[in-house]
Design a protein around this motif. Sequence first.
Motif, PDB file in Angstrom:
ATOM      1  N   GLN A  42      34.692 -37.455 -32.392  1.00 41.94           N
ATOM      2  CA  GLN A  42      34.342 -38.842 -32.684  1.00 41.94           C
ATOM      3  C   GLN A  42      32.851 -38.958 -32.954  1.00 41.94           C
ATOM      4  OE1 GLN A  42      36.005 -40.496 -29.045  1.00 41.94           O
ATOM      5  NE2 GLN A  42      37.140 -41.959 -30.322  1.00 41.94           N
ATOM      6  N   ILE A  43      32.513 -39.800 -33.910  1.00 40.15           N
ATOM      7  CA  ILE A  43      31.097 -40.066 -34.170  1.00 40.15           C
ATOM      8  C   ILE A  43      30.675 -41.182 -33.225  1.00 40.15           C
ATOM      9  CG2 ILE A  43      29.417 -40.829 -35.886  1.00 40.15           C
ATOM     10  CD1 ILE A  43      31.288 -39.636 -38.026  1.00 40.15           C
ATOM     11  N   VAL A  44      29.760 -40.885 -32.311  1.00 44.73           N
ATOM     12  CA  VAL A  44      29.380 -41.897 -31.324  1.00 44.73           C
ATOM     13  C   VAL A  44      27.910 -42.308 -31.427  1.00 44.73           C
ATOM     14  CG1 VAL A  44      31.090 -41.111 -29.658  1.00 44.73           C
ATOM     15  CG2 VAL A  44      28.793 -40.163 -29.579  1.00 44.73           C
ATOM     16  N   GLY A  45      27.091 -41.419 -31.936  1.00 50.98           N
ATOM     17  CA  GLY A  45      25.650 -41.690 -31.903  1.00 50.98           C
ATOM     18  C   GLY A  45      25.101 -42.067 -33.253  1.00 50.98           C
ATOM     19  N   THR A  46      23.845 -41.715 -33.461  1.00 53.29           N
ATOM     20  CA  THR A  46      23.165 -42.118 -34.678  1.00 53.29           C
ATOM     21  C   THR A  46      23.460 -41.153 -35.815  1.00 53.29           C
ATOM     22  OG1 THR A  46      21.273 -40.965 -33.771  1.00 53.29           O
ATOM     23  CG2 THR A  46      21.282 -43.353 -33.581  1.00 53.29           C
ATOM     24  N   CYS A  47      24.615 -41.343 -36.414  1.00 52.61           N
ATOM     25  CA  CYS A  47      25.012 -40.557 -37.588  1.00 52.61           C
ATOM     26  C   CYS A  47      24.133 -40.958 -38.765  1.00 52.61           C
ATOM     27  CB  CYS A  47      26.482 -40.819 -37.907  1.00 52.61           C
ATOM     28  SG  CYS A  47      27.025 -40.210 -39.515  1.00 52.61           S
ATOM     29  N   VAL A  48      23.621 -39.955 -39.504  1.00 53.56           N
ATOM     30  CA  VAL A  48      22.787 -40.257 -40.665  1.00 53.56           C
ATOM     31  C   VAL A  48      23.497 -39.902 -41.977  1.00 53.56           C
ATOM     32  CG1 VAL A  48      20.567 -40.190 -39.488  1.00 53.56           C
ATOM     33  CG2 VAL A  48      21.552 -38.061 -40.337  1.00 53.56           C
ATOM     34  N   ASP A  49      24.799 -39.693 -41.902  1.00 53.67           N
ATOM     35  CA  ASP A  49      25.617 -39.413 -43.082  1.00 53.67           C
ATOM     36  C   ASP A  49      25.214 -38.136 -43.836  1.00 53.67           C
ATOM     37  OD1 ASP A  49      25.905 -42.410 -42.541  1.00 53.67           O
ATOM     38  OD2 ASP A  49      27.501 -42.078 -44.001  1.00 53.67           O
ATOM     39  N   CYS A  50      24.671 -37.148 -43.118  1.00 54.38           N
ATOM     40  CA  CYS A  50      24.167 -35.944 -43.800  1.00 54.38           C
ATOM     41  C   CYS A  50      25.280 -35.050 -44.319  1.00 54.38           C
ATOM     42  CB  CYS A  50      23.255 -35.141 -42.878  1.00 54.38           C
ATOM     43  SG  CYS A  50      24.118 -34.331 -41.496  1.00 54.38           S
ATOM     44  N   GLY A  51      26.448 -35.110 -43.668  1.00 55.06           N
ATOM     45  CA  GLY A  51      27.580 -34.340 -44.172  1.00 55.06           C
ATOM     46  C   GLY A  51      27.659 -32.901 -43.689  1.00 55.06           C
ATOM     47  N   GLU A  52      26.832 -32.506 -42.739  1.00 54.72           N
ATOM     48  CA  GLU A  52      26.934 -31.142 -42.202  1.00 54.72           C
ATOM     49  C   GLU A  52      28.326 -30.896 -41.631  1.00 54.72           C
ATOM     50  OE1 GLU A  52      24.854 -28.501 -42.334  1.00 54.72           O
ATOM     51  OE2 GLU A  52      23.639 -29.772 -43.627  1.00 54.72           O
ATOM     52  N   CYS A  53      28.922 -31.941 -41.031  1.00 55.03           N
ATOM     53  CA  CYS A  53      30.255 -31.818 -40.445  1.00 55.03           C
ATOM     54  C   CYS A  53      31.313 -31.569 -41.524  1.00 55.03           C
ATOM     55  CB  CYS A  53      30.585 -33.062 -39.631  1.00 55.03           C
ATOM     56  SG  CYS A  53      30.190 -34.614 -40.476  1.00 55.03           S
ATOM     57  N   ILE A  54      31.087 -32.135 -42.706  1.00 56.03           N
ATOM     58  CA  ILE A  54      32.038 -31.929 -43.796  1.00 56.03           C
ATOM     59  C   ILE A  54      32.072 -30.453 -44.162  1.00 56.03           C
ATOM     60  CG2 ILE A  54      32.558 -32.464 -46.222  1.00 56.03           C
ATOM     61  CD1 ILE A  54      31.047 -35.097 -45.856  1.00 56.03           C
ATOM     62  N   ARG A  55      30.886 -29.838 -44.193  1.00 56.48           N
ATOM     63  CA  ARG A  55      30.789 -28.431 -44.585  1.00 56.48           C
ATOM     64  C   ARG A  55      31.493 -27.500 -43.608  1.00 56.48           C
ATOM     65  NH1 ARG A  55      25.877 -28.263 -47.864  1.00 56.48           N
ATOM     66  NH2 ARG A  55      24.526 -29.992 -47.263  1.00 56.48           N
ATOM     67  N   VAL A  56      31.361 -27.794 -42.299  1.00 56.15           N
ATOM     68  CA  VAL A  56      31.845 -26.806 -41.326  1.00 56.15           C
ATOM     69  C   VAL A  56      33.301 -26.990 -40.914  1.00 56.15           C
ATOM     70  CG1 VAL A  56      29.558 -26.354 -40.369  1.00 56.15           C
ATOM     71  CG2 VAL A  56      31.006 -28.111 -39.314  1.00 56.15           C
ATOM     72  N   CYS A  57      33.881 -28.163 -41.164  1.00 60.70           N
ATOM     73  CA  CYS A  57      35.241 -28.394 -40.674  1.00 60.70           C
ATOM     74  C   CYS A  57      36.239 -27.505 -41.412  1.00 60.70           C
ATOM     75  CB  CYS A  57      35.651 -29.857 -40.829  1.00 60.70           C
ATOM     76  SG  CYS A  57      37.324 -30.133 -40.201  1.00 60.70           S
ATOM     77  N   PRO A  58      36.945 -26.603 -40.686  1.00 60.28           N
ATOM     78  CA  PRO A  58      37.892 -25.712 -41.354  1.00 60.28           C
ATOM     79  C   PRO A  58      39.221 -26.399 -41.667  1.00 60.28           C
ATOM     80  CG  PRO A  58      37.694 -25.134 -39.020  1.00 60.28           C
ATOM     81  CD  PRO A  58      36.851 -26.352 -39.238  1.00 60.28           C
TER      82      PRO A  58
END
Lengths: 420, 139
Positions: A42-58
């Motif tokens: 879950q995104i709970v904090g200050t997300c800056v929309d950088c998308g690093e999570c998009i890259r790593v999610c298998p």
Amino acid sequence: MSQEASSLHYVQIDEKRCVGCVLCMKACPTKAIRVRDLKVAQIVGTCVDCGECIRVCPHGAVRAITTRSDYLAPAPHMIISASPVLYSQFGQDVMPEEIQAAMHRTFEYVFDQTYFLDLYNVALEIYIKENRCREGAVKPLISPVCPVVNRLIAYRFPALLKNISPILTPREIAARELKRRIEKDDLLSSSDYGVYHITPCSAKMISIKNPMFLKTSYLDGAIGINDVFDSIKRNLPGPEEESMISPSNSLAIGWGISGGEIASMDEGNYLAVSGLPETIRYLEKIEMGLFSDIEYFEFRACLEGCIGGPLTVADRYEAKRTVTKISRMFFHDKRIRYAQAERAYKKGWFFSERRQGPVVHLVEKSGIIHAIERQEKIEKILSSLPGKACGFCGSPDCRSFAEDVADGNARLESCIMRRS
Amino acid sequence: MAHLTKTYPIKARDYLKAGEVSMEIHGLMKKIGFDSDLIRRVSICAYEAEMNVVMHGGDGVLNVEIGSESINLNVKDSGPGIEDIGLAMQEGFSTATEEARQMGFGAGMGLPNIKKNSDRLEIISDKGMGTEVRVGFTV
Ligand SMILES: Nc1ncnc2c1ncn2[C@@H]1O[C@H](COP(=O)(O)OP(=O)(O)O)[C@@H](O)[C@H]1O
Ligand SMILES: [Mg+2]
């Protein structure tokens, strides 16, 4: 920014696909993700929309919401303005004019950004020059181009908000001018069309829907390069087809690489930094007052610059090679008249009505006392934790976990390696 | 009164890690929510004192006391000490090595900067006895 606005994100986790591993939580540069009970991220904090999570999610569970995936259907007529990063995506044998030709076959109205990038660079040069002799000028100035960096500054370095250059970004200048021309020539009625940006960036959408400095964005939506790559590729001209000569120049083609924005400026002390961890380190140091000799920072959240954006298709290093190689075949000079751009600058053409930006809240004395007590509590909890940053508790590292416990958002028992 | 005390070790000549302690203090003060100008002043002083230990001193510690009324830095090292403190306080005076100068340090502005940005400064040192720098700020 209001609470509501800051919790609005265009990077989203699909709970059905998420298996509750900790890869995105570990990759998040602002430590904004938690995986409580290792169930779902879950995104709970200050997300800056950088998308690093998009890259790593298998599991493909993290997506950037763009106009394509937006529930709002785009306007009947789409005016397309594409990021120059597009030119880096098809390999070193595909020329910009061929990509332009394919774009014209794919979309109804397409515009190249070169002209606006050149204009932006002139305005930037003038602004920096003026800043040199401005009384009480802020130093260093920071590029307004990367929406992730803008958000990072708003959330974590609010003292530096005043350092962000007020010049309109090239994408906004382009969209405003396209709209003005369409209206002037009465091409389409305003309810019938929208200007959409083809982009490598997962934060473009939030910068359009919820801009930080502008009253409203001149753009109507953003489309990931990865969303349209196949259609454009299919439409590339064959080897025997003749393509139009491209009006582009090497500066525009290279704009998407780290250093591209400042490449045309020769005198002065400028620095280009890319990648979010390095950007954070530099911002920290700027805030500490350590970089007063540098006039302008070009920060890009993505490593190597926008060519490394999360919505690209090509590998960032191959894209870099493509751009470096192709840009050598083009003219280096800007194709605009300096005097004309200067006149436009004087008339305020590069600036726009700004809304009251994110507000820096002053903390009351009682708040300070409370916050010090909270930090004491955090330090105490931290001293009982193993410091292994295993992530099993659902927080990215022990300090974040200690903060979560202190704030009542996690239970101390969730740490399986706690020293008793 | 609310009080937070933290102690960080500093290694002499470790240029790779140099500055990290002051960056941590900077981050900590931001989390608490102090006024940004105060944060900047404390950070600059912590940074200069930390760099002096790395450049001129021996292994040492930085101790910070964060309170709602005052903030105190105490930076202590077991290095060669300062023979003439008055001279060291002068702008531009530096005994920095060529190595340090090549990395852009050694402008001789560190101690004067601390003086300028703090509310209280005390240096306890002599040749051969190490150095202790106490810096105080009123919140
Ligand atoms: N911790 C220390 N140990 C020994 N000498 C020191 C220490 N701190 C400062 N000095 C002496 O004081 C001088 C001036 O320090 P400073 O004003 O910070 O300038 P700089 O560090 O650029 O030389 C240093 O060159 C050094 O001779
Ligand atoms: Mg010094």
